[in-house]
Structures are given as structure tokens and as C-alpha cells.
Design a protein around this motif. Structure first.
Motif, mmCIF file in Angstrom:
data_model
loop_
_atom_site.group_PDB
_atom_site.id
_atom_site.type_symbol
_atom_site.label_atom_id
_atom_site.label_comp_id
_atom_site.label_asym_id
_atom_site.label_seq_id
_atom_site.Cartn_x
_atom_site.Cartn_y
_atom_site.Cartn_z
ATOM 1 N N GLN A 93 0.829 -1.198 0.000
ATOM 2 C CA GLN A 93 0.000 0.000 0.000
ATOM 3 C C GLN A 93 0.873 1.262 0.000
ATOM 4 O O GLN A 93 0.581 2.230 -0.709
ATOM 5 C CB GLN A 93 -0.926 0.018 1.220
ATOM 6 C CG GLN A 93 -2.015 -1.043 1.196
ATOM 7 C CD GLN A 93 -1.479 -2.442 1.542
ATOM 8 O OE1 GLN A 93 -0.383 -2.582 2.103
ATOM 9 N NE2 GLN A 93 -2.251 -3.469 1.188
ATOM 10 N N GLN A 94 1.942 1.249 0.806
ATOM 11 C CA GLN A 94 2.864 2.392 0.811
ATOM 12 C C GLN A 94 3.529 2.564 -0.547
ATOM 13 O O GLN A 94 3.657 3.682 -1.053
ATOM 14 C CB GLN A 94 3.924 2.201 1.899
ATOM 15 C CG GLN A 94 3.399 2.332 3.313
ATOM 16 C CD GLN A 94 4.465 1.978 4.336
ATOM 17 O OE1 GLN A 94 5.082 0.909 4.276
ATOM 18 N NE2 GLN A 94 4.706 2.880 5.271
ATOM 19 N N ARG A 95 3.946 1.453 -1.135
ATOM 20 C CA ARG A 95 4.626 1.538 -2.432
ATOM 21 C C ARG A 95 3.682 2.040 -3.518
ATOM 22 O O ARG A 95 4.093 2.758 -4.433
ATOM 23 C CB ARG A 95 5.223 0.189 -2.822
ATOM 24 C CG ARG A 95 6.262 -0.323 -1.840
ATOM 25 C CD ARG A 95 7.113 -1.436 -2.440
ATOM 26 N NE ARG A 95 6.338 -2.521 -3.013
ATOM 27 C CZ ARG A 95 5.905 -3.584 -2.349
ATOM 28 N NH1 ARG A 95 6.168 -3.696 -1.042
ATOM 29 N NH2 ARG A 95 5.226 -4.541 -2.957
ATOM 30 N N ALA A 96 2.411 1.685 -3.419
ATOM 31 C CA ALA A 96 1.437 2.103 -4.435
ATOM 32 C C ALA A 96 1.249 3.619 -4.443
ATOM 33 O O ALA A 96 0.880 4.195 -5.475
ATOM 34 C CB ALA A 96 0.103 1.413 -4.199
ATOM 35 N N ARG A 97 1.519 4.271 -3.311
ATOM 36 C CA ARG A 97 1.364 5.726 -3.234
ATOM 37 C C ARG A 97 2.642 6.465 -3.623
ATOM 38 O O ARG A 97 2.660 7.696 -3.683
ATOM 39 C CB ARG A 97 0.956 6.128 -1.812
ATOM 40 C CG ARG A 97 -0.416 5.627 -1.383
ATOM 41 C CD ARG A 97 -0.863 6.301 -0.105
ATOM 42 N NE ARG A 97 0.005 5.959 1.023
ATOM 43 C CZ ARG A 97 -0.203 4.935 1.858
ATOM 44 N NH1 ARG A 97 -1.255 4.134 1.665
ATOM 45 N NH2 ARG A 97 0.611 4.700 2.868
ATOM 46 N N SER A 98 3.721 5.754 -3.834
ATOM 47 C CA SER A 98 5.021 6.371 -4.075
ATOM 48 C C SER A 98 5.226 6.678 -5.555
ATOM 49 O O SER A 98 4.623 6.043 -6.420
ATOM 50 C CB SER A 98 6.141 5.452 -3.577
ATOM 51 O OG SER A 98 6.034 5.227 -2.185
ATOM 52 N N TRP A 99 6.107 7.640 -5.837
ATOM 53 C CA TRP A 99 6.368 8.046 -7.223
ATOM 54 C C TRP A 99 7.724 8.738 -7.301
ATOM 55 O O TRP A 99 8.309 9.126 -6.293
ATOM 56 C CB TRP A 99 5.279 8.993 -7.729
ATOM 57 C CG TRP A 99 5.115 10.215 -6.863
ATOM 58 C CD1 TRP A 99 4.288 10.351 -5.798
ATOM 59 C CD2 TRP A 99 5.847 11.447 -6.966
ATOM 60 N NE1 TRP A 99 4.430 11.596 -5.220
ATOM 61 C CE2 TRP A 99 5.385 12.291 -5.930
ATOM 62 C CE3 TRP A 99 6.825 11.931 -7.831
ATOM 63 C CZ2 TRP A 99 5.875 13.581 -5.743
ATOM 64 C CZ3 TRP A 99 7.320 13.218 -7.655
ATOM 65 C CH2 TRP A 99 6.842 14.035 -6.608
ATOM 66 N N PHE A 100 8.207 8.886 -8.525
ATOM 67 C CA PHE A 100 9.418 9.680 -8.739
ATOM 68 C C PHE A 100 9.324 10.398 -10.084
ATOM 69 O O PHE A 100 8.607 9.983 -10.996
ATOM 70 C CB PHE A 100 10.682 8.817 -8.715
ATOM 71 C CG PHE A 100 10.942 8.042 -9.989
ATOM 72 C CD1 PHE A 100 11.698 8.593 -11.018
ATOM 73 C CD2 PHE A 100 10.420 6.771 -10.164
ATOM 74 C CE1 PHE A 100 11.924 7.900 -12.197
ATOM 75 C CE2 PHE A 100 10.649 6.062 -11.340
ATOM 76 C CZ PHE A 100 11.404 6.626 -12.363
#
Length: 396
Positions: A312-319
Motif C-alpha cells: 500500500q505504501q509503495r502504491a502511493r510512491s512516485w518519482f
């Protein structure tokens, strides 16, 4: 794409596996294994490797694909030699690399197996060049470090930007990194280890400088830029002390397409000045704490290797990495962007780099090389198809 013929290279005899993923049961390793299970082409022969056979077999069951299982341990050089002899490409997630990584590099260089890692450790990369580049050139092995967020978006992003600019003229490129992500215990351990090894890092860089051939007839530099407000991206630009500009510089030194006089600067882009000041202070505190063993151990215990952010945390991450390139009267702004940089996208970049070395028709290279030099266009195309965005945002 056609398969690169290993028979064209000195140590190119057929081997049981096209790719062996070493450290497959760790956090980054498991994500990479899942990606390969979902995206490996039909007929690819690959295996997972590590020191715990039971954990590997559980992972194989979870993956639901027919992959080999190999036992290998960084404390058992013979097992690493056997692993390298069984693989055309060895992709390793086992770090910190400076303390645990050299034996597998040596085994690949000696047996002619291609090698990839996720190292963002400049000391390790420099030491591996000094100790193993020459042997790898003899056997045809390609040693490719920093095949994750460090440093694929930056290396291939600059490569992509340079290709939008005129040839044969001086070129400048500035890179501006923004991201919203969390990190794993392995990343924290690696960073703390590097912060605590300042003298060794400088010594390794100097030793590399004594061995590296001088660049004749061309110039390439990656100076540390001064903090400034960058109107081209509408943010405060802070020099980013990562391995990325060093990797870009090595690509520029190796490829004539970067022009007769090339310069790259690498920044973190921060919109608000208080956040920028706070970030600098936080990094300074972390570096200072890393010098004290009790503080370093305490920090390491907060997030242990093998632990990392949830799905869930990774799904909200971006670069997003914006590049501003200039040369020959032309100015171009480009962007490389994607999702979770540290893990989901890193696993994608790492797996696609391994697939590129194993499957694509690539230019002949050997020794320690960068992703741009070894796989440039082929890997860029792979990543675009996999959902990482490379685009020209503006040009004039």
C-alpha cells in the motif's frame, strides 16, 4: 528481439541458466523474482539463489513457475564460483556490497558471466573497477553496477536527453530529482555504511583515478553544483550526493555522442525553502550519527535488512527526474518518471536490465560498463514498454 550470441564472446559456452537472481528471498530480491515470473519471455531459463534452500523453495512455490534453485553464500567462494559458472547473467541484490559483494563480482569476471547489482555505493564500484575490470575485459564479462533507481533513470535519462541535442558540440545537462517514497532496511544499512566510510570512499576514488585511462581529445565533468533556486523547474535545487553523477560521467566518457565537452550536475528539487533547509539538516545529522558505532547500530535496528514498505505504501510512491539540456543553440527539457522508485520500479529496472543482457542484440562491450553504455537504446525501449515514462517536455 534477437538473442545475443554468447558464442561470439571468449567465454561464451552455453550454461544451464540465462539469468540467476542471487539474494532472491530478500526484500528487493523477492520483488525482482515476482517481476521475472510475470514478465520473463517463454523459454527463458532462470534460477533463484541464496543461502537458505528452504526459503528459496517456498519462494518458488509462491511464484508458481518452474525456476531453478541454487544454494550460494557470500561466505563460501566456491559456491559463488559454481553459481557464476551456471549463469550467463548473474543479478545480485546481496548487500551492503562493499562488505559482501566482491566475491561474486570476482567469480563473474573470472568465468565470463555478466553481472548486475543494485549498488549505490561509490567505494564498492571504484574498488571493483580497480580489481576486476581488466579480467572482465579478458573474459568478455560485463560488470554493470547501479541497475535500480540508483542509477538507471539518471543514466538513461541523460542519455535520452543528449540524443535530443545536436552532435559534435559542447553539451550541458542538469538533472532535478523529486520523489515521494519510503525505504527498506537494506537501503538504510547501505547508506549508514557509506556515511561511516568517508576516508575509504575517498581512497577508492583516488585509486580508481590512478588506473583509469585519461580521456583524450574530449572533456567530461560532473561538478557539484551550488544550491540555488532553479526557475527551469520552479524549485530549490540542492546538490544530491549520490552515485548517479559518477555513473553519468562514466557514460559520457565512454560514448562520443555526449560531445567534445560535456558537463552534468545533479540536484534534488524541493519546492519549499523550509523543507529544503530541513532536508539538509536531516542528512547532516544522519552522516554525523553514522560516525559513532552506537548511534549507527541504533539507527540500523529501527529498520532491519529484509524489511521494507508495504504494498500500500509503495502504491502511493512516485518519482520524477527532470533534465534540462543545452548545446549548439538548442535547449531541451525531458523527464523520466514512474511509480515507487526504491522497490517496485527498481525491481522492474533491475529485471529488465538482466533480460536485456540475456536476450537483446547489444553492442559489444566488456569490463565495468554503465547501463547507457551496455544497453542504452534496448533498455530504454524495454522500460518504456514496462510503463516508465521517457518524454520530451519542451524544446526550443
Amino acid at each position: 528481439m534477437s538473442r545475443l550470441k554468447r558464442s561470439d564472446r571468449p567465454y561464451g559456452s552455453d550454461r544451464p541458466y540465462d539469468i540467476v537472481l542471487f539474494g532472491a528471498t530478500g526484500f528487493a530480491g523477492t520483488l525482482t523474482a515476482r517481476y521475472l515470473a510475470a514478465h520473463a519471455p517463454e523459454g527463458l531459463r532462470w534460477a533463484i539463489a541464496g543461502r537458505g534452500v528452504e526459503k528459496l523453495e517456498r519462494l518458488r512455490e509462491e511464484l508458481g513457475v518452474d525456476v531453478g534453485v541454487l544454494r550460494a553464500d557470500v561466505d563460501d567462494p566456491a559456491s559463488l564460483r559454481a553459481l557464476a559458472e551456471h549463469a550467463r547473467v548473474v543479478a545480485t541484490t546481496v548487500g551492503p556490497y562493499v562488505t559482501r559483494g566482491e566475491e561474486i563480482v570476482a567469480a563473474c569476471a573470472d568465468t565470463g558471466a555478466d553481472y548486475l547489482d543494485l549498488s549505490g555505493e561509490p567505494e564498492f564500484v571504484d574498488l571493483m573497477y580497480v580489481r576486476h575490470d581488466a579480467r572482465a575485459r579478458e573474459t568478455g564479462a560485463r560488470l554493470v553496477h547501479a541497475c535500480g533507481f540508483d542509477s538507471v533513470p539518471h543514466d538513461l535519462g541523460v542519455y535520452f536527453t543528449v540524443r535530443q541535442l545536436p552532435q559534435g558540440v559542447p553539451l550541458t545537462v542538469d538533472g532535478f530529482v523529486t520523489a515521494d517514497a519510503t525505504f527498506s532496511g537494506g537501503t538504510l544499512a547501505s547508506a549508514l555504511g557509506q556515511f561511516a566510510r568517508g576516508r575509504q570512499l575517498v581512497a577508492a576514488a583516488r585509486e580508481r583515478g590512478r588506473h583509469e585511462p585519461r580521456l583524450l581529445g574530449r572533456r567530461a565533468a560532473a561538478p557539484v553544483g551550488a544550491p540555488r533556486f532553479a526557475p527551469e523547474v520552479g524549485a530549490w535545487a540542492l546538490p544530491l550526493p549520490t552515485i548517479d553523477p559518477q555513473i553519468v560521467l562514466r557514460s559520457a566518457r565512454a560514448l562520443d555522442r555526449y560531445g567534445p565537452d560535456f558537463r552534468y550536475r545533479h540536484y534534488a528539487a524541493v519546492r519549499r525553502l523550509p523543507v529544503a533547509v530541513g532536508g539538509v539538516a536531516a542528512v547532516g545529522t544522519l552522516v554525523a550519527a553514522a560516525q559513532l558505532p552506537p548511534a549507527r547500530h541504533w539507527l540500523s535496528d529501527r529498520l532491519k535488512p529484509g524489511e521494507g514498505p508495504s504494498a500500500q505504501q509503495r502504491a502511493r510512491s512516485w518519482f520524477s527526474v527532470r533534465f534540462v539540456g543545452e548545446g549548439g543553440g538548442r535547449r531541451v527539457c525531458t523527464e523520466v518518471a514512474g511509480g515507487d522508485p526504491g522497490y517496485d520500479e527498481t525491481a522492474k529496472m533491475f529485471a529488465e536490465a538482466a533480460l536485456s543482457l540475456a536476450c537483446d542484440d547489444l553492442p559489444p562491450t566488456a569490463g565495468q560498463v554503465t547501463t547507457a553504455v551496455a544497453m542504452g537504446d534496448a533498455l530504454t525501449d524495454r522500460l518504456i514498454r514496462a510503463g516508465i515514462r521517457f518524454r520530451v517536455a519542451a524544446s526550443r
